[in-house]
Motif scaffolding. Structure first.
Motif, PDB file in Angstrom:
ATOM      1  N   ALA A 171       0.863  -1.186   0.000  1.00 53.63           N
ATOM      2  CA  ALA A 171       0.000   0.000   0.000  1.00 53.63           C
ATOM      3  C   ALA A 171       0.894   1.227   0.000  1.00 53.63           C
ATOM      4  O   ALA A 171       1.838   1.321   0.793  1.00 53.63           O
ATOM      5  CB  ALA A 171      -0.907  -0.004   1.222  1.00 53.63           C
ATOM      6  N   LYS A 172       0.606   2.172  -0.884  1.00 56.47           N
ATOM      7  CA  LYS A 172       1.432   3.372  -1.025  1.00 56.47           C
ATOM      8  C   LYS A 172       1.095   4.389   0.069  1.00 56.47           C
ATOM      9  O   LYS A 172      -0.019   4.442   0.577  1.00 56.47           O
ATOM     10  CB  LYS A 172       1.194   4.023  -2.395  1.00 56.47           C
ATOM     11  N   PHE A 173       2.105   5.202   0.403  1.00 53.27           N
ATOM     12  CA  PHE A 173       1.880   6.322   1.315  1.00 53.27           C
ATOM     13  C   PHE A 173       1.283   7.449   0.480  1.00 53.27           C
ATOM     14  O   PHE A 173       2.012   8.231  -0.131  1.00 53.27           O
ATOM     15  CB  PHE A 173       3.205   6.745   1.959  1.00 53.27           C
ATOM     16  N   GLU A 174      -0.044   7.493   0.396  1.00 54.06           N
ATOM     17  CA  GLU A 174      -0.734   8.453  -0.481  1.00 54.06           C
ATOM     18  C   GLU A 174      -1.945   9.044   0.230  1.00 54.06           C
ATOM     19  O   GLU A 174      -2.493   8.443   1.158  1.00 54.06           O
ATOM     20  CB  GLU A 174      -1.203   7.754  -1.765  1.00 54.06           C
ATOM     21  N   VAL A 175      -2.367  10.199  -0.277  1.00 54.61           N
ATOM     22  CA  VAL A 175      -3.567  10.854   0.258  1.00 54.61           C
ATOM     23  C   VAL A 175      -4.774   9.950   0.037  1.00 54.61           C
ATOM     24  O   VAL A 175      -4.936   9.348  -1.016  1.00 54.61           O
ATOM     25  CB  VAL A 175      -3.779  12.221  -0.444  1.00 54.61           C
ATOM     26  N   GLY A 176      -5.604   9.816   1.087  1.00 51.80           N
ATOM     27  CA  GLY A 176      -6.823   9.008   0.976  1.00 51.80           C
ATOM     28  C   GLY A 176      -6.685   7.599   1.520  1.00 51.80           C
ATOM     29  O   GLY A 176      -7.675   6.884   1.659  1.00 51.80           O
ATOM     30  N   ASN A 177      -5.449   7.191   1.844  1.00 52.87           N
ATOM     31  CA  ASN A 177      -5.257   5.838   2.373  1.00 52.87           C
ATOM     32  C   ASN A 177      -5.410   5.807   3.893  1.00 52.87           C
ATOM     33  O   ASN A 177      -5.063   6.763   4.581  1.00 52.87           O
ATOM     34  CB  ASN A 177      -3.875   5.289   1.986  1.00 52.87           C
ATOM     35  N   ILE A 178      -5.910   4.685   4.391  1.00 56.41           N
ATOM     36  CA  ILE A 178      -6.103   4.514   5.835  1.00 56.41           C
ATOM     37  C   ILE A 178      -4.748   4.292   6.507  1.00 56.41           C
ATOM     38  O   ILE A 178      -3.874   3.628   5.956  1.00 56.41           O
ATOM     39  CB  ILE A 178      -7.083   3.357   6.132  1.00 56.41           C
ATOM     40  N   CYS A 179      -4.565   4.884   7.694  1.00 58.12           N
ATOM     41  CA  CYS A 179      -3.276   4.757   8.375  1.00 58.12           C
ATOM     42  C   CYS A 179      -3.483   4.733   9.884  1.00 58.12           C
ATOM     43  O   CYS A 179      -4.524   5.146  10.401  1.00 58.12           O
ATOM     44  CB  CYS A 179      -2.353   5.914   7.994  1.00 58.12           C
ATOM     45  N   ALA A 180      -2.474   4.213  10.586  1.00 57.85           N
ATOM     46  CA  ALA A 180      -2.455   4.220  12.057  1.00 57.85           C
ATOM     47  C   ALA A 180      -1.273   5.059  12.510  1.00 57.85           C
ATOM     48  O   ALA A 180      -0.267   5.155  11.798  1.00 57.85           O
ATOM     49  CB  ALA A 180      -2.333   2.799  12.597  1.00 57.85           C
ATOM     50  N   ILE A 181      -1.385   5.669  13.680  1.00 58.12           N
ATOM     51  CA  ILE A 181      -0.291   6.472  14.228  1.00 58.12           C
ATOM     52  C   ILE A 181       0.438   5.609  15.271  1.00 58.12           C
ATOM     53  O   ILE A 181      -0.193   5.055  16.173  1.00 58.12           O
ATOM     54  CB  ILE A 181      -0.824   7.770  14.877  1.00 58.12           C
ATOM     55  N   THR A 182       1.747   5.477  15.122  1.00 57.06           N
ATOM     56  CA  THR A 182       2.500   4.526  15.951  1.00 57.06           C
ATOM     57  C   THR A 182       3.351   5.191  17.035  1.00 57.06           C
ATOM     58  O   THR A 182       4.006   4.493  17.795  1.00 57.06           O
ATOM     59  CB  THR A 182       3.426   3.665  15.070  1.00 57.06           C
ATOM     60  N   ALA A 183       3.370   6.502  17.098  1.00 54.38           N
ATOM     61  CA  ALA A 183       4.158   7.190  18.134  1.00 54.38           C
ATOM     62  C   ALA A 183       3.599   8.596  18.305  1.00 54.38           C
ATOM     63  O   ALA A 183       2.798   9.068  17.493  1.00 54.38           O
ATOM     64  CB  ALA A 183       5.633   7.247  17.739  1.00 54.38           C
ATOM     65  N   GLY A 184       4.033   9.251  19.373  1.00 49.68           N
ATOM     66  CA  GLY A 184       3.617  10.642  19.585  1.00 49.68           C
ATOM     67  C   GLY A 184       2.316  10.752  20.358  1.00 49.68           C
ATOM     68  O   GLY A 184       1.752   9.769  20.851  1.00 49.68           O
ATOM     69  N   HIS A 185       1.810  11.955  20.424  1.00 51.26           N
ATOM     70  CA  HIS A 185       0.618  12.261  21.223  1.00 51.26           C
ATOM     71  C   HIS A 185      -0.629  11.546  20.704  1.00 51.26           C
ATOM     72  O   HIS A 185      -1.547  11.237  21.465  1.00 51.26           O
ATOM     73  CB  HIS A 185       0.395  13.782  21.203  1.00 51.26           C
ATOM     74  N   ASN A 186      -0.686  11.286  19.394  1.00 53.63           N
ATOM     75  CA  ASN A 186      -1.885  10.682  18.783  1.00 53.63           C
ATOM     76  C   ASN A 186      -1.751   9.179  18.566  1.00 53.63           C
ATOM     77  O   ASN A 186      -2.473   8.603  17.763  1.00 53.63           O
ATOM     78  CB  ASN A 186      -2.172  11.367  17.444  1.00 53.63           C
ATOM     79  N   ILE A 187      -0.837   8.536  19.279  1.00 57.58           N
ATOM     80  CA  ILE A 187      -0.578   7.103  19.105  1.00 57.58           C
ATOM     81  C   ILE A 187      -1.868   6.282  19.215  1.00 57.58           C
ATOM     82  O   ILE A 187      -2.713   6.557  20.065  1.00 57.58           O
ATOM     83  CB  ILE A 187       0.478   6.620  20.124  1.00 57.58           C
ATOM     84  N   GLY A 188      -2.017   5.327  18.313  1.00 50.15           N
ATOM     85  CA  GLY A 188      -3.183   4.439  18.347  1.00 50.15           C
ATOM     86  C   GLY A 188      -4.374   4.932  17.546  1.00 50.15           C
ATOM     87  O   GLY A 188      -5.308   4.175  17.278  1.00 50.15           O
ATOM     88  N   ARG A 189      -4.348   6.187  17.121  1.00 49.69           N
ATOM     89  CA  ARG A 189      -5.482   6.706  16.343  1.00 49.69           C
ATOM     90  C   ARG A 189      -5.402   6.213  14.897  1.00 49.69           C
ATOM     91  O   ARG A 189      -4.319   6.011  14.353  1.00 49.69           O
ATOM     92  CB  ARG A 189      -5.496   8.241  16.365  1.00 49.69           C
TER      93      ARG A 189
END
Length: 261
Positions: A171-189
């Motif tokens: 899966a490409k790192f592109e606008v519109g793709n679903i993603c998870a946040i793995t670090a930082g203040h928003n981790i897990g979102r």
């Protein structure tokens, strides 16, 4: 001085959720595919999360019985570092779990099927050319995969078959793709990529929006693409990566308490 071989309980990462008074030391993770502060030792998953062992000694017996697999490989080291996206399989109970983050930054054992336990998602960290002009990629969990698809670039995500270590899909790192946040203040979102701010010489900033319409920004290195479009290649945790405010959490707890009464 040599390598450090111990870890005090107070110095253990907060997300391991160890209490202060049960002992002086914590299990120090072995060197492995995930960083010390971004992993959880196998021991804590078996004893503290799954409750299959009451103490350190029982956990040692379970690991030595060769019944725990991490990413389809038997692991007898009970301080083996397990990290984001790792698949933990227990054959005797026919259970399979994928390690994900909850919105509080803690590791979550997400129960999955045997079919889903056959693969994992890996974030591409670097693209290189080795000896003999062989192209390869390196992933977030320390894998080196030779001869990748020429379209795969750093920050993309590859779906790796754990039995063969071959790339099944990406899966490409592109606008519109679903993603998870793995670090930082928003981790897990979990949300969809809206746009990326380029900062040459600095950290690129990615803007993400979740299903509720909430938006946030984080560094590009913290974003892990989960699939193409809105469909994730893995099963998501129960809360679907939606972070609740303190007020919403309190009202949910009050609702549950009223149902119990």
């Amino acid at each position: 001085r040599g390598p450090r071989k111990h870890m005090k309980r107070i110095a253990a990462p907060k997300h391991w959720m160890l209490d202060k008074l049960t002992g002086v030391f914590a299990p120090r993770p072995s060197p492995g595919p995930h960083k010390l502060r971004e992993c959880v030792p196998l021991l804590l998953l078996i004893r503290n999360r799954l409750k299959y062992a009451l103490n350190y000694k029982e956990c040692k017996v379970i690991c030595n019985s060769r019944s725990i697999k991490v990413d389809s490989k038997i692991r007898t080291d009970m301080t083996y570092p397990c990290g984001f996206q790792d698949v933990i399989s227990i054959e005797k109970t026919e259970e399979h779990f994928r390690l994900l983050h909850d919105t509080k930054g803690r590791f979550l054992l997400n129960r999955i099927t045997q079919q889903e336990a056959a693969y994992k998602l890996c974030r591409v960290k670097a693209l290189g050319v080795g000896s003999g002009a062989v192209p390869h990629i390196t992933t977030h969990d320390g894998r080196t995969i030779r001869y990748p698809d020429p379209l795969i670039k750093p920050n993309d995500t590859v779906k790796v078959n754990l039995a063969t270590n071959k790339i099944e899909d990406f899966a490409k790192f592109e606008v519109g793709n679903i993603c998870a946040i793995t670090a930082g203040h928003n981790i897990g979102r979990i949300g969809t990529i809206q746009h990326t701010e380029k900062h040459p010489g600095g950290h690129n900033i990615v803007h993400v929006k979740d299903k509720t319409g909430a938006t946030w920004a984080t560094r590009q290195g913290n974003v892990f693409v989960l699939g193409t479009g809105n469909t994730a290649a893995i099963s998501l945790p129960r809360n679907k990566g939606i972070k609740l405010s303190i007020v919403e959490e309190a009202s949910r707890r009050a609702q549950k308490a009223s149902k119990r009464d």
